[in-house]
Design a protein around this motif. Structure first.
Motif: not given
Length: 250
Positions: A139-145, A216-225, A246-250
């Motif tokens: 939770p709160g982790g990030r995926f960077v491409l 990302a949205r389909l995977a439940g991730l949110e764009r941060r930057h 980013e994966k939401p923290a909650a």
């Protein structure tokens, strides 16, 4: 991609010349940015998809980041392990879309650099990669491409030939066909020397930034930057982008 090729083909055919062909790429900015991102999120290990010969992996690990890797090509990983520090980084041989490193730990950061995400050759594989990354993020982790902007304007009649190197004893060409329906580039690196001709196939399935955001949205991730590069400069659609999800923290 022909039927006798797989995700490991490019690395297996090019491992011995990969570092030479990309010697002009300085990983310093990528390493600095990734190290900072690793320190901003939750505490935990970091995973690189498609570690290759360790161009980014090794200097990032040297900064004290706990790194794991995945790569489809044993030959590329062997090259990495022959470099100082490369032998200390645990790497799993496998398809990066599956995101199955040989550890049960979840990750604070997962990243893939240098357009390599586009080596997943179907939208289905790319969507699966996003979903599996999200599954392994804390939770709160990030995926960077790091991805290039597709430059389809360079193709005349959906084909292109470029000269990448000219020397006294060698010429390196890249010949590519473009399939706009499948969003595919299929080509060959062609090395001409006095000793003969060497060919190495390379295929990519490109995706536009909006399509990546939807994955990302389909995977439940949110764009941060979304930056124009590793220095976090503004994104202007020129050259490429670095995007942080980013994966939401909650």
């Amino acid at each position: 991609m022909t039927q006798d090729q797989g995700p490991e083909t490019y690395g297996e055919l090019n491992a011995d010349v990969y570092d030479e062909w990309h010697a002009g790429l300085d990983p310093g900015e990528a390493v600095a940015c990734l190290a900072a991102l690793a320190g901003e999120g939750p505490a935990g290990p970091v995973l690189e998809l498609a570690v290759g010969t360790g161009r980014v992996t090794i200097p990032l690990a040297a900064r004290g980041v706990e790194l794991h890797g995945i790569d489809a090509s044993p030959a590329m990983v062997e090259r990495m392990r022959a470099k100082p520090g490369g032998e200390l980084i645990p790497v799993t041989i496998g398809d990066m879309a599956d995101v199955e490193p040989a550890t049960d730990a979840d990750f604070a950061l997962v990243f893939v650099v240098f357009s390599t995400f586009f080596f997943l050759l179907t939208q289905e594989e790319q969507v699966r990669c996003f979903a599996n990354v999200a599954r392994r993020l804390l939770p709160g982790g990030r995926f960077v491409l790091e991805c290039p902007m597709p430059d389809v304007g360079r193709y005349t009649r959906n084909q292109n030939l470029e000269v990448h190197q000219v020397g006294l004893d060698r010429v390196r060409l890249v010949a590519v066909r473009h399939d706009p329906v499948e969003q595919r580039f299929d080509g060959h690196h062609v090395l001409l020397t006095n000793g003969g001709v060497r060919m190495a196939p390379a295929s990519m399935r490109y995706a536009w930034p909006a399509e990546l955001d939807l994955m990302a949205r389909l995977a439940g991730l949110e764009r941060r930057h979304r930056w124009g590069g590793w220095r976090r400069e503004p994104f202007t659609a020129e050259g490429g982008h670095v995007t942080v999800y980013e994966k939401p923290a909650a």
